[in-house]
Design an enzyme around this catalytic site. Sequence first.
Site, PDB file in Angstrom:
ATOM      1  N   GLY A  10       0.794  -1.220   0.000  1.00 28.41           N
ATOM      2  CA  GLY A  10       0.000   0.000   0.000  1.00 28.41           C
ATOM      3  C   GLY A  10       0.826   1.268   0.000  1.00 28.41           C
ATOM      4  O   GLY A  10       0.356   2.309   0.466  1.00 28.41           O
ATOM      5  N   LYS A  41      -0.167   2.703  -4.337  1.00 27.46           N
ATOM      6  CA  LYS A  41      -0.692   4.032  -4.671  1.00 27.46           C
ATOM      7  C   LYS A  41      -0.477   4.367  -6.149  1.00 27.46           C
ATOM      8  O   LYS A  41      -1.181   5.211  -6.704  1.00 27.46           O
ATOM      9  CB  LYS A  41      -0.002   5.083  -3.800  1.00 27.46           C
ATOM     10  CG  LYS A  41      -0.189   4.886  -2.289  1.00 27.46           C
ATOM     11  CD  LYS A  41      -1.627   5.049  -1.873  1.00 27.46           C
ATOM     12  CE  LYS A  41      -1.789   5.158  -0.361  1.00 27.46           C
ATOM     13  NZ  LYS A  41      -1.531   3.908   0.370  1.00 27.46           N
ATOM     14  N   ASP A 117      -9.015   6.533   3.050  1.00 26.22           N
ATOM     15  CA  ASP A 117      -7.913   7.351   3.551  1.00 26.22           C
ATOM     16  C   ASP A 117      -7.405   8.283   2.454  1.00 26.22           C
ATOM     17  O   ASP A 117      -7.728   8.129   1.277  1.00 26.22           O
ATOM     18  CB  ASP A 117      -6.778   6.453   4.048  1.00 26.22           C
ATOM     19  CG  ASP A 117      -6.278   5.500   2.974  1.00 26.22           C
ATOM     20  OD1 ASP A 117      -7.109   4.895   2.277  1.00 26.22           O
ATOM     21  OD2 ASP A 117      -5.047   5.354   2.825  1.00 26.22           O
ATOM     22  N   ASP A 118      -6.597   9.259   2.864  1.00 20.18           N
ATOM     23  CA  ASP A 118      -5.979  10.225   1.950  1.00 20.18           C
ATOM     24  C   ASP A 118      -7.016  11.045   1.192  1.00 20.18           C
ATOM     25  O   ASP A 118      -6.807  11.427   0.040  1.00 20.18           O
ATOM     26  CB  ASP A 118      -5.044   9.522   0.943  1.00 20.18           C
ATOM     27  CG  ASP A 118      -3.869   8.848   1.627  1.00 20.18           C
ATOM     28  OD1 ASP A 118      -3.590   9.187   2.784  1.00 20.18           O
ATOM     29  OD2 ASP A 118      -3.235   7.982   1.006  1.00 20.18           O
ATOM     30  N   TYR A 153      -7.946   6.813  10.499  1.00 23.97           N
ATOM     31  CA  TYR A 153      -7.624   5.428  10.821  1.00 23.97           C
ATOM     32  C   TYR A 153      -6.591   5.321  11.937  1.00 23.97           C
ATOM     33  O   TYR A 153      -5.968   4.284  12.137  1.00 23.97           O
ATOM     34  CB  TYR A 153      -7.089   4.726   9.568  1.00 23.97           C
ATOM     35  CG  TYR A 153      -6.001   5.520   8.867  1.00 23.97           C
ATOM     36  CD1 TYR A 153      -4.671   5.427   9.269  1.00 23.97           C
ATOM     37  CD2 TYR A 153      -6.305   6.391   7.829  1.00 23.97           C
ATOM     38  CE1 TYR A 153      -3.679   6.173   8.650  1.00 23.97           C
ATOM     39  CE2 TYR A 153      -5.321   7.137   7.198  1.00 23.97           C
ATOM     40  CZ  TYR A 153      -4.017   7.032   7.617  1.00 23.97           C
ATOM     41  OH  TYR A 153      -3.043   7.786   7.001  1.00 23.97           O
ATOM     42  N   TRP A 215      -3.220  -2.356  10.071  1.00 26.54           N
ATOM     43  CA  TRP A 215      -2.425  -1.954   8.908  1.00 26.54           C
ATOM     44  C   TRP A 215      -1.151  -1.369   9.508  1.00 26.54           C
ATOM     45  O   TRP A 215      -1.144  -0.243   9.980  1.00 26.54           O
ATOM     46  CB  TRP A 215      -3.188  -0.929   8.069  1.00 26.54           C
ATOM     47  CG  TRP A 215      -2.462  -0.368   6.886  1.00 26.54           C
ATOM     48  CD1 TRP A 215      -1.192   0.140   6.849  1.00 26.54           C
ATOM     49  CD2 TRP A 215      -2.984  -0.217   5.545  1.00 26.54           C
ATOM     50  NE1 TRP A 215      -0.877   0.590   5.576  1.00 26.54           N
ATOM     51  CE2 TRP A 215      -1.959   0.381   4.771  1.00 26.54           C
ATOM     52  CE3 TRP A 215      -4.198  -0.531   4.955  1.00 26.54           C
ATOM     53  CZ2 TRP A 215      -2.147   0.690   3.411  1.00 26.54           C
ATOM     54  CZ3 TRP A 215      -4.374  -0.226   3.604  1.00 26.54           C
ATOM     55  CH2 TRP A 215      -3.353   0.369   2.845  1.00 26.54           C
ATOM     56  N   ASP A 216      -0.079  -2.140   9.527  1.00 25.22           N
ATOM     57  CA  ASP A 216       1.149  -1.759  10.212  1.00 25.22           C
ATOM     58  C   ASP A 216       2.089  -1.061   9.238  1.00 25.22           C
ATOM     59  O   ASP A 216       2.589  -1.672   8.286  1.00 25.22           O
ATOM     60  CB  ASP A 216       1.818  -3.005  10.803  1.00 25.22           C
ATOM     61  CG  ASP A 216       2.768  -2.669  11.937  1.00 25.22           C
ATOM     62  OD1 ASP A 216       3.393  -1.594  11.896  1.00 25.22           O
ATOM     63  OD2 ASP A 216       2.884  -3.491  12.870  1.00 25.22           O
ATOM     64  N   ASN A 217       2.335   0.227   9.484  1.00 22.21           N
ATOM     65  CA  ASN A 217       3.220   0.998   8.615  1.00 22.21           C
ATOM     66  C   ASN A 217       4.680   0.886   9.036  1.00 22.21           C
ATOM     67  O   ASN A 217       5.380   1.873   9.277  1.00 22.21           O
ATOM     68  CB  ASN A 217       2.767   2.460   8.556  1.00 22.21           C
ATOM     69  CG  ASN A 217       1.611   2.650   7.597  1.00 22.21           C
ATOM     70  OD1 ASN A 217       1.580   2.064   6.518  1.00 22.21           O
ATOM     71  ND2 ASN A 217       0.642   3.467   7.984  1.00 22.21           N
ATOM     72  N   ASN A 252       2.555  -3.261   5.817  1.00 21.59           N
ATOM     73  CA  ASN A 252       2.847  -2.430   4.647  1.00 21.59           C
ATOM     74  C   ASN A 252       4.363  -2.449   4.472  1.00 21.59           C
ATOM     75  O   ASN A 252       5.082  -1.842   5.266  1.00 21.59           O
ATOM     76  CB  ASN A 252       2.335  -1.009   4.872  1.00 21.59           C
ATOM     77  CG  ASN A 252       2.353  -0.165   3.598  1.00 21.59           C
ATOM     78  OD1 ASN A 252       2.607  -0.669   2.512  1.00 21.59           O
ATOM     79  ND2 ASN A 252       2.084   1.118   3.747  1.00 21.59           N
TER      80      ASN A 252
END
Length: 354
Positions: A10, A41, A117-118, A153, A215-217, A252
């Site tokens: 992502g 993206k 999001d975004d 989020y 959702w782990d960035n 991610n």
Amino acid sequence: MTPELGTIEGFYGRPWSAEERAANIAFLAQHGYGFYLYAPKADTFLRRRWAEPHPTEMADDLARLAAQCRAAGVRFGVGLSPYELYLNFDASARAALAEKLAFLDGIGCVDLAILFDDMRGDIEGLADKQIEIVDWIAARSGATRLITCPSYYTDDPILDRVFGQRPPGYLEALGAGLDPAVEIFWTGPRVCSKELTAEHLARVAETLRRKPFIWDNYPVNDGQRMAPFLHLRAFTGRTGEIGAEIAAHGVNPASQAMLSRIPMLTLEMLYRDAAYDPDSAFHAAAEAIAGAPLARLIEEDLAAFQDVGLDALPEKEQAALRARYAAFDHPCAREIALWLDGHWRITDEIVQTQ
């Protein structure tokens, strides 16, 4: 308790190649990673141009990717970001959305993520509008799992500064109004959370009326500020006890597909080993991915990669690192060389157009 683990591609910037995706799916499936969500993206046909059909070549690639996931025993999913659809969910938008859903069903999408999001979020009735869209999709999609990403989020106030102040009670309304079968993404107290605690996740579960889907960035390194760094260290700030508080744990990854495997392997160790030690986990994962000699060099250079970063490395040290890794014919070494050459640099323009 080990939750379901998975990859969420992502990030901004250069997406992984078809070959990199297939190889990582097959490899990580052997280490507890049971789902893959395609949501780069750079795929504008899932974002700003979502209402347009994917070109034939891209569509064929996605169908092949779904088949590769099935062969590896991995759930294949797609993240769809219908850009600001909630501002005008009219008949024309519904027709375009129905066509996109039929396409995703046709290629074999079993996990469908609707990503809000975004996008601008300071809109009256935002939760109700998004619930309407998700309900509409749920009634028409053939996916067996539906996940949504809220506009907000995380607790991180940066989202309010960038996308507008979150409406009062937004997450509570979303959690109460969504079908309980719909999962909800959450990144933690920050967009890129250094820590995920059981206490925090239990509180979020109360708000959302379901366990959050993480959702782990980390180890993602997209964006203008993060691209000059390689996030290679083992996972920290998480313990195995959070497994009981979450629906699933999606990672991610970094732009570097092979190097991403190093920290991603340590997440499985974190959940599996009650005596998890990040340093030992990194050492074991790096050797498994890169082989012992190259792993030793990467370990020696961790501070340069993850703490100092490319922009602060003197040219003399950059040249020494290039020579050091040129001696290895290995994908990890080649990714480090490309990173040193600025291959994954990201500008504000790239982020704004994706």
